[in-house]
Design a protein around this motif. Structure first.
Motif, PDB file in Angstrom:
ATOM      1  N   TYR A 166       0.858  -1.184   0.000  1.00 28.60           N
ATOM      2  CA  TYR A 166       0.000   0.000   0.000  1.00 28.60           C
ATOM      3  C   TYR A 166       0.895   1.235   0.000  1.00 28.60           C
ATOM      4  O   TYR A 166       1.937   1.254   0.646  1.00 28.60           O
ATOM      5  N   THR A 167       0.455   2.290  -0.693  1.00 30.56           N
ATOM      6  CA  THR A 167       1.155   3.572  -0.650  1.00 30.56           C
ATOM      7  C   THR A 167       0.117   4.678  -0.477  1.00 30.56           C
ATOM      8  O   THR A 167      -0.817   4.780  -1.274  1.00 30.56           O
ATOM      9  N   TRP A 168       0.291   5.484   0.565  1.00 29.83           N
ATOM     10  CA  TRP A 168      -0.646   6.568   0.882  1.00 29.83           C
ATOM     11  C   TRP A 168      -0.033   7.919   0.514  1.00 29.83           C
ATOM     12  O   TRP A 168       1.155   8.162   0.761  1.00 29.83           O
ATOM     13  N   TYR A 209       3.890  14.522  -1.688  1.00 26.12           N
ATOM     14  CA  TYR A 209       2.683  14.161  -0.941  1.00 26.12           C
ATOM     15  C   TYR A 209       2.769  12.752  -0.335  1.00 26.12           C
ATOM     16  O   TYR A 209       1.823  12.300   0.320  1.00 26.12           O
ATOM     17  N   LEU A 210       3.871  12.033  -0.556  1.00 31.98           N
ATOM     18  CA  LEU A 210       3.983  10.645  -0.119  1.00 31.98           C
ATOM     19  C   LEU A 210       4.016  10.562   1.410  1.00 31.98           C
ATOM     20  O   LEU A 210       4.907  11.101   2.056  1.00 31.98           O
ATOM     21  N   VAL A 211       3.030   9.869   2.006  1.00 34.78           N
ATOM     22  CA  VAL A 211       2.950   9.708   3.465  1.00 34.78           C
ATOM     23  C   VAL A 211       3.721   8.478   3.912  1.00 34.78           C
ATOM     24  O   VAL A 211       4.600   8.553   4.771  1.00 34.78           O
ATOM     25  N   PRO A 228       8.024  11.820   2.593  1.00 36.79           N
ATOM     26  CA  PRO A 228       8.242  13.242   2.900  1.00 36.79           C
ATOM     27  C   PRO A 228       7.051  13.904   3.581  1.00 36.79           C
ATOM     28  O   PRO A 228       7.231  14.867   4.315  1.00 36.79           O
ATOM     29  N   ALA A 229       5.823  13.436   3.329  1.00 35.27           N
ATOM     30  CA  ALA A 229       4.633  14.066   3.904  1.00 35.27           C
ATOM     31  C   ALA A 229       4.218  13.430   5.227  1.00 35.27           C
ATOM     32  O   ALA A 229       3.167  13.782   5.779  1.00 35.27           O
ATOM     33  N   GLY A 245      -7.855  17.758   3.393  1.00 38.64           N
ATOM     34  CA  GLY A 245      -7.519  17.667   1.979  1.00 38.64           C
ATOM     35  C   GLY A 245      -7.791  16.294   1.406  1.00 38.64           C
ATOM     36  O   GLY A 245      -8.491  15.456   1.992  1.00 38.64           O
ATOM     37  N   THR A 246      -7.235  16.062   0.226  1.00 40.38           N
ATOM     38  CA  THR A 246      -7.421  14.817  -0.512  1.00 40.38           C
ATOM     39  C   THR A 246      -6.384  13.789  -0.078  1.00 40.38           C
ATOM     40  O   THR A 246      -5.209  14.110   0.102  1.00 40.38           O
ATOM     41  N   TYR A 247      -6.838  12.549   0.073  1.00 36.11           N
ATOM     42  CA  TYR A 247      -5.955  11.431   0.374  1.00 36.11           C
ATOM     43  C   TYR A 247      -6.108  10.374  -0.718  1.00 36.11           C
ATOM     44  O   TYR A 247      -7.222  10.100  -1.178  1.00 36.11           O
ATOM     45  N   ILE A 248      -4.980   9.815  -1.128  1.00 32.51           N
ATOM     46  CA  ILE A 248      -4.966   8.826  -2.207  1.00 32.51           C
ATOM     47  C   ILE A 248      -4.269   7.577  -1.712  1.00 32.51           C
ATOM     48  O   ILE A 248      -3.187   7.641  -1.131  1.00 32.51           O
TER      49      ILE A 248
END
Length: 476
Positions: free
Chosen positions: A51-53, A63-65, A79-80, A104-107
């Motif tokens: 999984y990648t959030w 934006y990578l959590v 970085p996020a 905000g938006t989460y993917i």
């Protein structure tokens, strides 16, 4: 043996999606600062490798959590990552102690064993205590039937906006033009009865705040005295009486000459490119200039795919062009005095030139017992994931896969002697004769492009050392 360093790779929503649609729902739905929330995921296939959030509108590195490997439970922050996020084994995301910036938006992007991806989108709003708004006007002293009234409700937070006139709700639908977001009121050819106190109110589910009154004076051009709201008396130095006895407001020259911005355009190499698509070669640079007719000089804001950039200059430099920088670039020019603004946009894309890939073994003629590196030359710089196979590209033959986090995981055919690298190369240690044969590399880019390369690896018999009358000699 797994490399300790991480090589971040940016994902894209353009890659192939399979299976049922993924849904993301915040639980609970209404959130305030300090709350805990779980972004629940539904619709997964159950065959996910990772999984990648992302916390942002696009699949971008910034934006990578976090990335999460299902088989091992290893989580790699991006970085996020704020230190408050954690990925669950079922793909859901927990966030502790919410901040307003978490809105905000989460993917979520998943990766399955066939190197196919699914993408799911969700949105979360953290409502904050609203600061008092301020009403801004293009002018507070206007001339009847000649001037235009523009009022702006200035508030740093997104919220519902309501307007009030002399303490009562303003019938904006009848008399005044209301912008789509409700923050701007416009009235052309202002009237005397529109003089008075204006206020705006911002509200969300947890907070309400109303501005201080802004007093508007409207001067008549007939023989009647000017109609104005309660407040400071207008100075006679700023008025004059016409030969016909009309009272007219004198507009200072520095205000009268304020115009624009007009004809906002984006220029590249002295050529106007507004509304065009600009093709840029990979890893090259591009400079966009924003021009406009405005007095005084306008303030500039640049945006990329609708998100404001920290620039503030009349030009924007794009260096090291890559797939992550493809999109729509917008310049917004704003006159600081008239508060008017204009914009222009261009689309920037990578040129179609492709970089051919090839596999080169190092050494070129490896022997039994040696290590060999299958070096990939010309690998895609916008790489998403890759996989190496010992034979045809099927799951039983998979040696290893490089995940979006930059780490790799072993496949069913892994012998413990293979190591993957961020540049797609494969190291095979301590070769034996059974390692000879067909190797296949499959790559997927952030644009969803899939390439497959093959190599027939030859492994020579090991070198023997035998004594002779004159010393030591070698033979194969």
């Amino acid at each position: 043996m797994v490399p300790t360093g991480c090589s971040w790779l940016v994902l894209s929503a353009a890659v192939l999606s399979v299976g049922a649609e993924i849904s993301i729902t915040p639980e609970p739905a209404q959130l305030a600062p300090g709350d805990n929330v779980t972004l629940l995921v539904r619709g997964l296939s159950g065959e996910e490798l990772a999984y990648t959030w992302y916390a942002g509108p696009t699949l971008s590195l910034s934006y990578l959590v976090a990335s999460y490997i299902v088989s091992t439970g290893d989580e790699t922050p991006g970085p996020a990552h704020t230190g408050r996020e954690a990925v669950r084994p079922d793909g859901s995301l927990d966030i502790q102690g919410l901040l307003p910036g978490h809105s905000g938006t989460y993917i979520l992007q998943t990766l399955n064993r066939q190197l196919q991806t699914e993408v799911g989108y969700g949105h979360m709003q953290v409502y904050e205590t609203l600061a008092q708004p301020t009403v801004l006007a293009n002018a507070t002293e206007l001339v009847e039937r000649r001037d235009t009234l523009r009022l702006l409700c200035s508030s740093p937070s997104p919220a519902e906006v309501r307007w009030f006139f002399n303490g009562d709700a303003l019938p904006v639908a009848v008399r005044l033009g209301l912008s789509p977001d409700g923050r701007t009121l416009t009235r052309h050819s202002v009237r005397r009865e529109e003089a008075g106190a204006y206020q705006c109110e911002v509200r969300n589910p947890v907070s309400v705040s109303r501005s201080e009154p802004l007093n508007l004076t409207v001067y008549s051009i007939d023989l009647k005295p000017p109609l104005k709201c309660a407040g400071p008396t207008h100075s006679s130095q700023n008025t004059e009486i016409s030969p016909g006895g009309e009272i007219i407001l004198k507009i200072p020259e520095q205000i009268r000459d304020q115009v624009g911005p007009e004809r906002v355009a984006i220029v590249q190499d002295s050529t106007t490119r507004t509304g065009c698509t600009i093709k840029v070669d990979f890893n090259t640079s591009l400079t966009l200039w924003c021009t406009s007719r405005s007095c005084p000089e306008p303030e500039y804001v640049w945006a990329f795919n609708g998100r404001a950039l920290e620039n503030g200059r009349d030009h924007l430099n794009i260096s090291g062009m890559a797939a992550a920088q493809e999109g729509t670039y917008t310049c917004i020019a704003k006159n600081p005095k008239t508060l008017l603004s204009g914009s222009a946009s261009v689309v920037v894309k990578l040129s179609a030139a492709a970089i051919s890939m090839m596999i080169v073994p190092v050494p070129t003629k490896p022997e039994e017992g040696q290590d060999v590196t299958l070096t990939v030359q010309g690998y895609p710089k916008d790489l998403l994931v890759y996989a190496w196979y010992r034979g045809p590209a099927s799951e039983p033959n998979r040696l290893l896969s490089q995940l979006p986090s930059g780490n790799w995981i072993a496949g069913p055919a892994h012998t413990g002697r293979e190591v993957g690298f961020a540049n797609c190369s494969l190291l095979v240690q301590k070769l034996n004769l059974t390692d000879a044969g067909r190797y296949m590399l499959k790559t997927v880019t952030v644009q969803g492009k899939t390439d497959t390369l093959e190599l027939e690896l030859q492994v020579a018999h090991g070198t023997a050392f035998l004594p002779s009358d004159t010393g030591v000699y070698l033979y194969k």
